[in-house]
Design a protein around this motif. Sequence first.
Motif, PDB file in Angstrom:
ATOM      1  N   ARG A 176       0.841  -1.200   0.000  1.00  0.00           N
ATOM      2  CA  ARG A 176       0.000   0.000   0.000  1.00  0.00           C
ATOM      3  C   ARG A 176       0.879   1.254   0.000  1.00  0.00           C
ATOM      4  N   SER A 177       1.897   1.263   0.841  1.00  0.00           N
ATOM      5  CA  SER A 177       2.785   2.425   0.884  1.00  0.00           C
ATOM      6  C   SER A 177       3.538   2.586  -0.433  1.00  0.00           C
ATOM      7  N   LEU A 178       3.901   1.466  -1.070  1.00  0.00           N
ATOM      8  CA  LEU A 178       4.609   1.521  -2.348  1.00  0.00           C
ATOM      9  C   LEU A 178       3.741   2.180  -3.421  1.00  0.00           C
ATOM     10  N   GLN A 179       2.460   1.840  -3.447  1.00  0.00           N
ATOM     11  CA  GLN A 179       1.548   2.461  -4.407  1.00  0.00           C
ATOM     12  C   GLN A 179       1.512   3.977  -4.213  1.00  0.00           C
ATOM     13  N   LEU A 180       1.461   4.405  -2.955  1.00  0.00           N
ATOM     14  CA  LEU A 180       1.387   5.837  -2.664  1.00  0.00           C
ATOM     15  C   LEU A 180       2.702   6.536  -2.977  1.00  0.00           C
ATOM     16  N   VAL A 181       3.812   5.869  -2.688  1.00  0.00           N
ATOM     17  CA  VAL A 181       5.121   6.449  -2.992  1.00  0.00           C
ATOM     18  C   VAL A 181       5.271   6.621  -4.505  1.00  0.00           C
ATOM     19  N   ARG A 182       4.866   5.633  -5.269  1.00  0.00           N
ATOM     20  CA  ARG A 182       4.972   5.717  -6.731  1.00  0.00           C
ATOM     21  C   ARG A 182       4.078   6.817  -7.296  1.00  0.00           C
ATOM     22  N   ALA A 183       2.919   7.010  -6.669  1.00  0.00           N
ATOM     23  CA  ALA A 183       2.015   8.068  -7.131  1.00  0.00           C
ATOM     24  C   ALA A 183       2.573   9.450  -6.798  1.00  0.00           C
ATOM     25  N   ALA A 184       3.406   9.529  -5.739  1.00  0.00           N
ATOM     26  CA  ALA A 184       4.064  10.780  -5.333  1.00  0.00           C
ATOM     27  C   ALA A 184       3.069  11.915  -5.141  1.00  0.00           C
ATOM     28  N   SER A 185       1.871  11.592  -4.654  1.00  0.00           N
ATOM     29  CA  SER A 185       0.844  12.616  -4.456  1.00  0.00           C
ATOM     30  C   SER A 185       0.767  13.100  -3.016  1.00  0.00           C
ATOM     31  N   SER A 186       1.560  12.477  -2.116  1.00  0.00           N
ATOM     32  CA  SER A 186       1.574  12.859  -0.705  1.00  0.00           C
ATOM     33  C   SER A 186       3.012  12.890  -0.221  1.00  0.00           C
ATOM     34  N   SER A 187       3.238  13.543   0.898  1.00  0.00           N
ATOM     35  CA  SER A 187       4.570  13.543   1.498  1.00  0.00           C
ATOM     36  C   SER A 187       4.835  12.187   2.137  1.00  0.00           C
ATOM     37  N   LEU A 188       6.106  11.861   2.348  1.00  0.00           N
ATOM     38  CA  LEU A 188       6.449  10.587   2.982  1.00  0.00           C
ATOM     39  C   LEU A 188       5.882  10.513   4.389  1.00  0.00           C
ATOM     40  N   THR A 189       5.849  11.630   5.076  1.00  0.00           N
ATOM     41  CA  THR A 189       5.271  11.649   6.428  1.00  0.00           C
ATOM     42  C   THR A 189       3.799  11.272   6.382  1.00  0.00           C
ATOM     43  N   ASP A 190       3.065  11.849   5.423  1.00  0.00           N
ATOM     44  CA  ASP A 190       1.639  11.543   5.297  1.00  0.00           C
ATOM     45  C   ASP A 190       1.412  10.096   4.880  1.00  0.00           C
ATOM     46  N   ILE A 191       2.255   9.587   3.989  1.00  0.00           N
ATOM     47  CA  ILE A 191       2.127   8.193   3.540  1.00  0.00           C
ATOM     48  C   ILE A 191       2.363   7.248   4.717  1.00  0.00           C
ATOM     49  N   ALA A 244      12.599  -3.547   0.236  1.00  0.00           N
ATOM     50  CA  ALA A 244      12.935  -3.136  -1.121  1.00  0.00           C
ATOM     51  C   ALA A 244      14.422  -2.952  -1.361  1.00  0.00           C
ATOM     52  N   GLY A 245      15.209  -2.758  -0.288  1.00  0.00           N
ATOM     53  CA  GLY A 245      16.616  -2.432  -0.463  1.00  0.00           C
ATOM     54  C   GLY A 245      16.818  -0.984  -0.874  1.00  0.00           C
ATOM     55  N   LEU A 246      15.733  -0.226  -0.944  1.00  0.00           N
ATOM     56  CA  LEU A 246      15.736   1.183  -1.302  1.00  0.00           C
ATOM     57  C   LEU A 246      14.874   1.942  -0.304  1.00  0.00           C
ATOM     58  N   THR A 247      15.146   3.214  -0.140  1.00  0.00           N
ATOM     59  CA  THR A 247      14.293   4.038   0.706  1.00  0.00           C
ATOM     60  C   THR A 247      13.073   4.496  -0.089  1.00  0.00           C
ATOM     61  N   PRO A 248      12.004   4.924   0.585  1.00  0.00           N
ATOM     62  CA  PRO A 248      10.847   5.460  -0.148  1.00  0.00           C
ATOM     63  C   PRO A 248      11.226   6.636  -1.046  1.00  0.00           C
ATOM     64  N   LEU A 249      12.129   7.484  -0.576  1.00  0.00           N
ATOM     65  CA  LEU A 249      12.531   8.640  -1.376  1.00  0.00           C
ATOM     66  C   LEU A 249      13.238   8.204  -2.659  1.00  0.00           C
ATOM     67  N   LYS A 309      11.891   9.107  -6.417  1.00  0.00           N
ATOM     68  CA  LYS A 309      12.720   9.794  -7.409  1.00  0.00           C
ATOM     69  C   LYS A 309      12.852   8.976  -8.693  1.00  0.00           C
ATOM     70  N   ASP A 310      12.977   7.633  -8.553  1.00  0.00           N
ATOM     71  CA  ASP A 310      13.078   6.775  -9.734  1.00  0.00           C
ATOM     72  C   ASP A 310      11.810   6.852 -10.564  1.00  0.00           C
ATOM     73  N   CYS A 311      10.653   6.891  -9.894  1.00  0.00           N
ATOM     74  CA  CYS A 311       9.382   6.986 -10.616  1.00  0.00           C
ATOM     75  C   CYS A 311       9.263   8.323 -11.336  1.00  0.00           C
ATOM     76  N   GLN A 312       9.754   9.387 -10.714  1.00  0.00           N
ATOM     77  CA  GLN A 312       9.704  10.706 -11.344  1.00  0.00           C
ATOM     78  C   GLN A 312      10.599  10.758 -12.581  1.00  0.00           C
ATOM     79  N   LYS A 313      11.744  10.025 -12.542  1.00  0.00           N
ATOM     80  CA  LYS A 313      12.622   9.954 -13.713  1.00  0.00           C
ATOM     81  C   LYS A 313      11.927   9.271 -14.882  1.00  0.00           C
ATOM     82  N   GLU A 314      11.159   8.225 -14.560  1.00  0.00           N
ATOM     83  CA  GLU A 314      10.447   7.488 -15.618  1.00  0.00           C
ATOM     84  C   GLU A 314       9.469   8.387 -16.350  1.00  0.00           C
TER      85      GLU A 314
END
Length: 264
Positions: free
Chosen positions: A214-229, A249-254, A258-263
């Motif tokens: 669930r958090s991954l979906q929200l992080v990928r959407a990047a529509s909320s801050s990490l604190t809110d997610i 994931a071996g990666l942080t939410p941030l 950022k990777d999704c924003q690059k895509e």
Amino acid sequence: MAPQIFYPSDVLKPYIKHYWVLYASKSLSNVVLFPSGFMEFAINISEGSATIHLGNRISKMPKLEILGHLNIPTTETISAGTTVLITRFYPHAASIFLPNPAGDFTNNSTDLNNVLNDNLSGFYHQLMEQPSLQQKIKLLEAFLIQRLMNTNKKLDTARLVEQLCKTIQAGGSAFNLQKLAARYQISERYIQKIFLDYVGITPHGLFSVQRFTRSLQLVRAASSSLTDIGYECGYYDQAHFIREFKSYAGLTPLQVMKDCQKEW
């Protein structure tokens, strides 16, 4: 290329969420396999190849692979032209089709030939001879239905596990094993046992993976801050959210954001 999705026949709908086809048009490296909460049966239907990195372990993907639940950082390297037909089982269902407890497959890529102690080359060759994906899936379904007919004794317990899984999923951002046991009038110890046998991870492990997805979906959407997610998904605080996310994931939410924003 977006994956193609196919849905199971009525006989298999209680056990299989869907089939999907992954095609790599170019070579890919360090592709992150995020935990999904589902076990999968993956068939390489091409001449391509893939290598999976499970934590510190590396293994070549077999032609007929059982991929268990993942709760450690996992990546995959895929050669150009690789096409994989994947059966995604519901959390309670994969073990119905297999002789081993589901926990045997957790954080592992396993050759189905070794699981069934059988030579499945005939099945694989017949599958490869089918001229279309739909015909390949039809043959795959016949194979799975035969497995289902041979394991009827597991179905009653699997139905209980299915209800437990649905209750955990409906519980939102909270999980309480004691309340779960009281609701179904069974012991906490028994719930833990049947989850390891049928799901492959503990009830709290399933809850945690579902919270992560669930958090991954929200992080990928990047529509909320990490604190809110983190707050929305029920983490104690942002540090807890980042720590658990990275453990899967071996990666942080941030980094993922950022990777999704690059895509884009």
